[in-house]
Design an enzyme around this catalytic site. Structure first.
Site, PDB file in Angstrom:
ATOM      1  CD  GLU A 266     -57.577   2.659 -11.768  1.00 25.82           C
ATOM      2  OE1 GLU A 266     -56.341   2.774 -11.840  1.00 25.82           O
ATOM      3  OE2 GLU A 266     -58.150   2.113 -10.817  1.00 25.82           O
ATOM      4  CD1 TRP A 269     -55.830   4.443  -8.691  1.00 25.98           C
ATOM      5  CD2 TRP A 269     -53.934   4.864  -7.569  1.00 25.98           C
ATOM      6  NE1 TRP A 269     -55.812   3.660  -7.564  1.00 25.98           N
ATOM      7  CE2 TRP A 269     -54.665   3.891  -6.855  1.00 25.98           C
ATOM      8  CE3 TRP A 269     -52.708   5.294  -7.054  1.00 25.98           C
ATOM      9  CZ2 TRP A 269     -54.204   3.342  -5.653  1.00 25.98           C
ATOM     10  CZ3 TRP A 269     -52.248   4.740  -5.852  1.00 25.98           C
ATOM     11  CH2 TRP A 269     -52.986   3.781  -5.176  1.00 25.98           C
ATOM     12  CD1 TRP A 297     -32.632  -3.712  -3.827  1.00 25.97           C
ATOM     13  CD2 TRP A 297     -34.401  -5.073  -4.066  1.00 25.97           C
ATOM     14  NE1 TRP A 297     -33.773  -2.979  -3.569  1.00 25.97           N
ATOM     15  CE2 TRP A 297     -34.876  -3.784  -3.705  1.00 25.97           C
ATOM     16  CE3 TRP A 297     -35.332  -6.089  -4.262  1.00 25.97           C
ATOM     17  CZ2 TRP A 297     -36.220  -3.480  -3.551  1.00 25.97           C
ATOM     18  CZ3 TRP A 297     -36.679  -5.794  -4.114  1.00 25.97           C
ATOM     19  CH2 TRP A 297     -37.121  -4.504  -3.761  1.00 25.97           C
ATOM     20  CG  ASN A 332     -53.068  -1.447 -13.957  1.00 26.03           C
ATOM     21  OD1 ASN A 332     -52.006  -0.892 -13.691  1.00 26.03           O
ATOM     22  ND2 ASN A 332     -53.964  -1.745 -13.038  1.00 26.03           N
ATOM     23  CD1 TRP A 350     -37.779  -0.424  -5.879  1.00 27.38           C
ATOM     24  CD2 TRP A 350     -37.993   0.941  -7.644  1.00 27.38           C
ATOM     25  NE1 TRP A 350     -37.412   0.842  -5.470  1.00 27.38           N
ATOM     26  CE2 TRP A 350     -37.531   1.697  -6.539  1.00 27.38           C
ATOM     27  CE3 TRP A 350     -38.185   1.594  -8.852  1.00 27.38           C
ATOM     28  CZ2 TRP A 350     -37.273   3.070  -6.611  1.00 27.38           C
ATOM     29  CZ3 TRP A 350     -37.922   2.964  -8.932  1.00 27.38           C
ATOM     30  CH2 TRP A 350     -37.473   3.687  -7.827  1.00 27.38           C
ATOM     31  CD1 TRP A 373     -41.906   0.350 -12.707  1.00 28.69           C
ATOM     32  CD2 TRP A 373     -41.380  -1.555 -11.649  1.00 28.69           C
ATOM     33  NE1 TRP A 373     -41.819  -0.637 -13.647  1.00 28.69           N
ATOM     34  CE2 TRP A 373     -41.497  -1.815 -13.031  1.00 28.69           C
ATOM     35  CE3 TRP A 373     -41.071  -2.594 -10.793  1.00 28.69           C
ATOM     36  CZ2 TRP A 373     -41.302  -3.094 -13.567  1.00 28.69           C
ATOM     37  CZ3 TRP A 373     -40.882  -3.871 -11.311  1.00 28.69           C
ATOM     38  CH2 TRP A 373     -40.992  -4.111 -12.688  1.00 28.69           C
TER      39      TRP A 373
HETATM   40  P1  FAD Z   1     -57.190   2.583 -18.035  1.00 28.00           P
HETATM   41  O1  FAD Z   1     -57.469   1.428 -17.147  1.00 28.00           O
HETATM   42  O2  FAD Z   1     -58.131   2.851 -19.119  1.00 28.00           O
HETATM   43  O3  FAD Z   1     -57.056   3.851 -17.087  1.00 28.00           O
HETATM   44  C1  FAD Z   1     -57.290   5.182 -17.538  1.00 28.00           C
HETATM   45  C2  FAD Z   1     -56.144   6.072 -17.217  1.00 28.00           C
HETATM   46  O4  FAD Z   1     -55.959   6.171 -15.814  1.00 28.00           O
HETATM   47  C3  FAD Z   1     -54.828   5.593 -17.768  1.00 28.00           C
HETATM   48  O5  FAD Z   1     -54.675   5.961 -19.106  1.00 28.00           O
HETATM   49  C4  FAD Z   1     -53.832   6.270 -16.836  1.00 28.00           C
HETATM   50  O6  FAD Z   1     -53.609   7.617 -17.195  1.00 28.00           O
HETATM   51  C5  FAD Z   1     -54.572   6.254 -15.517  1.00 28.00           C
HETATM   52  N1  FAD Z   1     -54.211   5.070 -14.733  1.00 28.00           N
HETATM   53  C6  FAD Z   1     -54.779   3.852 -14.783  1.00 28.00           C
HETATM   54  N2  FAD Z   1     -54.232   3.042 -13.861  1.00 28.00           N
HETATM   55  C7  FAD Z   1     -53.293   3.761 -13.235  1.00 28.00           C
HETATM   56  C8  FAD Z   1     -52.375   3.484 -12.177  1.00 28.00           C
HETATM   57  N3  FAD Z   1     -52.328   2.301 -11.571  1.00 28.00           N
HETATM   58  N4  FAD Z   1     -51.534   4.464 -11.796  1.00 28.00           N
HETATM   59  C9  FAD Z   1     -51.585   5.675 -12.380  1.00 28.00           C
HETATM   60  N5  FAD Z   1     -52.423   5.992 -13.374  1.00 28.00           N
HETATM   61  C10 FAD Z   1     -53.267   5.058 -13.785  1.00 28.00           C
HETATM   62  N6  FAD Z   1     -49.223   4.295 -16.411  1.00 28.00           N
HETATM   63  C11 FAD Z   1     -48.748   5.219 -17.250  1.00 28.00           C
HETATM   64  O7  FAD Z   1     -49.530   6.016 -17.781  1.00 28.00           O
HETATM   65  N7  FAD Z   1     -47.414   5.302 -17.524  1.00 28.00           N
HETATM   66  C12 FAD Z   1     -46.519   4.457 -16.977  1.00 28.00           C
HETATM   67  O8  FAD Z   1     -45.322   4.588 -17.234  1.00 28.00           O
HETATM   68  C13 FAD Z   1     -46.996   3.444 -16.109  1.00 28.00           C
HETATM   69  N8  FAD Z   1     -46.159   2.536 -15.567  1.00 28.00           N
HETATM   70  C14 FAD Z   1     -46.656   1.574 -14.721  1.00 28.00           C
HETATM   71  C15 FAD Z   1     -45.759   0.671 -14.134  1.00 28.00           C
HETATM   72  C16 FAD Z   1     -46.227  -0.298 -13.265  1.00 28.00           C
HETATM   73  C17 FAD Z   1     -45.253  -1.273 -12.617  1.00 28.00           C
HETATM   74  C18 FAD Z   1     -47.605  -0.383 -12.972  1.00 28.00           C
HETATM   75  C19 FAD Z   1     -48.126  -1.438 -12.034  1.00 28.00           C
HETATM   76  C20 FAD Z   1     -48.489   0.510 -13.537  1.00 28.00           C
HETATM   77  C21 FAD Z   1     -48.032   1.499 -14.414  1.00 28.00           C
HETATM   78  N9  FAD Z   1     -48.909   2.433 -15.015  1.00 28.00           N
HETATM   79  C22 FAD Z   1     -48.406   3.396 -15.839  1.00 28.00           C
HETATM   80  C23 FAD Z   1     -50.337   2.468 -14.646  1.00 28.00           C
HETATM   81  C24 FAD Z   1     -51.270   1.656 -15.564  1.00 28.00           C
HETATM   82  O9  FAD Z   1     -50.774   0.364 -15.742  1.00 28.00           O
HETATM   83  C25 FAD Z   1     -51.486   2.314 -16.931  1.00 28.00           C
HETATM   84  O10 FAD Z   1     -51.830   3.666 -16.769  1.00 28.00           O
HETATM   85  C26 FAD Z   1     -52.607   1.610 -17.694  1.00 28.00           C
HETATM   86  O11 FAD Z   1     -52.324   0.257 -17.858  1.00 28.00           O
HETATM   87  C27 FAD Z   1     -52.772   2.281 -19.045  1.00 28.00           C
HETATM   88  O12 FAD Z   1     -53.754   1.648 -19.801  1.00 28.00           O
HETATM   89  P2  FAD Z   1     -55.151   2.334 -20.052  1.00 28.00           P
HETATM   90  O13 FAD Z   1     -54.977   3.710 -20.557  1.00 28.00           O
HETATM   91  O14 FAD Z   1     -55.941   1.392 -20.851  1.00 28.00           O
HETATM   92  O15 FAD Z   1     -55.719   2.409 -18.573  1.00 28.00           O
END
Ligand code: FAD
Length: 464
Positions: A266, A269, A297, A332, A350, A373
């Site tokens: 993650e 990602w 859309w 997420n 989106w 998105w």
């Molecule tokens: P954890 O599951 O603990 O993951 C650890 C770290 O990995 C996160 O803090 C983040 O930096 C990174 N990460 C995790 N999942 C993703 C992912 N799918 N894509 C990119 N990085 C990821 N994340 C953001 O940080 N900012 C946003 O503005 C954002 N917008 C999102 C919009 C949509 C529509 C979707 C589907 C996902 C988005 N995410 C975003 C990704 C993800 O949802 C969040 O990073 C995550 O929910 C943050 O919670 P956490 O720190 O507990 O994640």
């Protein structure tokens, strides 16, 4: 003396630019409130930033120095400060969005005319855009291949904090109101370096080992919740990674070690989407693939408003949208569900969702938000194929089987059993009225909208 210009790196340790600025003597740390950047802010994000800045300033003051705070145009403030304090170099950590890159070029030019250098450092990512490429030298547009190279590359260790901090005081930290923002309606998690460290420590102490099993369960709350800290740089990426490596080394089982690697995936990602934004800056406002611009859309204003308010009659969607309002954060899995619902059930562009998230998420950053998105809308790099459409009811049932998460955020359903909640779309009006009279009926029919979405995407691709 050198200057370090803090932007979204609100920490003293594991900060590459700050460490470089402090290498040969005192460092003068600076933060500039730049109105051109602030106009893209929102109450939760700016509140989190202010709290983090207050702690950073205290950290410097406890060590006999100060964080120099100013408000205005960095192309004027930084050259004046550098000349006044005889600084030869202003250090900062590289930003990757178009906005950050334009700002930094303008500041470099202004400093240069006073004989001062702007040195930017690779800090926010382990591997800079351009450092991980396909064998043909192109940027990756497929995550899995990117991840394999990312995982196998050596990572730097965390950097120490500087020893000597200059004691130059600028302005007081402004309040949210003075910056033009209202108090956030959401109850946001605490900002700052200490809160970030505590989150990381508690996550790697146990939950990380269950990440693979529980990360998709919004009620379990088993993710790291480090995203706002990463967004504002209250913790360094090397610190996070090193903690995960330690956790892997002491993992109690092979499955636990795999869960750690899943988590590291993650982190990758996040970096993947930063690379995408760097190489394809058009994605901020446009679809990654040009042909997707032809998507017609539906964009029904009332339906989009119901989605924003969490009043769609699809319980998992509404729970997510209400969590966003209540906490400025959303799990997420639920972000994926609500994004799919907006784009493929409501057939809304989106960009409506991206704007709403940008305004409400404390962790919003252009790269990840846009990446998320465009993934959900099937318009991005390595996106969800357009024909794979989440069913919001079965997603709710699979990921929140006891409806625990739904009941927490949708009080109208608090007293309703999980089976009724998960079959809300199948109930008669009378049954819904008797179970939860305040909760709306589904605003659309998923099966019907699914067919319309498929047709919409096929038309845009010339496949119909
Ligand atoms: P954890 O599951 O603990 O993951 C650890 C770290 O990995 C996160 O803090 C983040 O930096 C990174 N990460 C995790 N999942 C993703 C992912 N799918 N894509 C990119 N990085 C990821 N994340 C953001 O940080 N900012 C946003 O503005 C954002 N917008 C999102 C919009 C949509 C529509 C979707 C589907 C996902 C988005 N995410 C975003 C990704 C993800 O949802 C969040 O990073 C995550 O929910 C943050 O919670 P956490 O720190 O507990 O994640």
């Amino acid at each position: 003396m050198d200057i370090h210009w803090h932007r979204d790196d609100l920490r003293a340790t594991d900060n590459v630019g700050l460490a470089a600025a402090g290498e040969d003597g005192e460092v003068l740390p600076v933060f500039v409130f730049d109105d051109r950047v602030l106009q893209h802010g929102s109450p939760p994000r700016v509140a989190f930033m202010l709290e983090s800045l207050a702690e950073l300033r205290e950290w410097y003051r406890d060590r006999g120095g100060d964080l120099y705070v100013a408000r205005g145009d960095p192309t004027a403030i930084l050259p004046d400060l550098a000349v006044e304090h005889d600084a030869e170099t202003v250090h900062c950590n590289a930003g990757y969005s178009g906005l950050a890159r334009d700002r930094d070029s303008a500041v470099a030019e202004a400093l240069d005319s006073d004989g001062v250098a702007l040195e930017d450092h690779e800090d926010a990512l382990h591997h800079e855009p351009g450092s991980i490429r396909t064998n043909d030298g192109d940027p990756y547009s497929v995550y899995t291949y990117f991840w394999k190279k990312w995982r196998d590359r050596e990572k730097a260790d965390p950097y120490d904090a500087p020893d000597a901090i200059a004691n130059v005081t600028g302005e007081d930290l402004p309040t949210l109101f003075e910056l033009g923002f209202d108090e956030p309606e959401a109850d946001i998690e605490p900002g700052g370096m200490t809160a970030a460290r505590e989150r990381l420590d508690s996550f790697v102490d146990g939950p990380i080992y269950e990440y693979e099993d529980l990360r998709d369960d919004p009620a379990a709350d088993n993710t790291s919740k480090l995203s706002a800290h990463t967004r504002w740089g209250t913790i360094g990426p090397r610190t996070v990674y090193a903690a995960t490596e330690d956790a892997a080394a002491s993992a109690p089982s092979e499955a636990a070690a795999e869960a750690v690697e899943e988590y590291q995936g993650e982190l990758a990602w996040r970096e993947f989407y930063h690379h995408v934004l760097y190489f394809y800056p058009h994605v901020v406002t446009e679809n990654y693939n040009e042909y997707e611009e032809g998507i017609d859309w539906r964009d029904d204003a009332d339906e989009i408003a119901a989605w924003r308010e969490g009043e769609t009659g699809y319980p998992i969607v509404d729970a997510g949208m209400r969590q966003l309002r209540a906490e400025a954060w959303m799990h997420n899995r639920v972000r994926m569900i609500v994004a799919s619902f907006l784009t493929k059930d409501l057939l809304a562009d989106w960009r409506h969702g991206y704007e709403h998230f940008r305004d409400h998420l404390v962790d919003h950053n252009t790269a990840n938000d846009n990446g998320g998105w465009q993934w959900a809308a099937s318009t991005g790099t390595d996106a969800q194929p357009y024909f794979r459409i989440f069913n919001p009811m079965s997603q709710g049932e699979r990921h929140d089987p006891d409806a625990e998460y739904i009941r927490e955020y949708v009080p109208e359903l608090a007293g309703v059993d999980a089976d009724t909640i998960h079959s809300w779309h199948e109930l008669s009006e009378a049954e819904r009225e008797s179970a939860a009279p305040e909760y709306p009926a589904p605003i659309v029919d998923h099966s019907q909208r699914r067919e319309e979405a498929l047709a919409m995407f096929k038309r845009a691709r010339g496949e119909d």
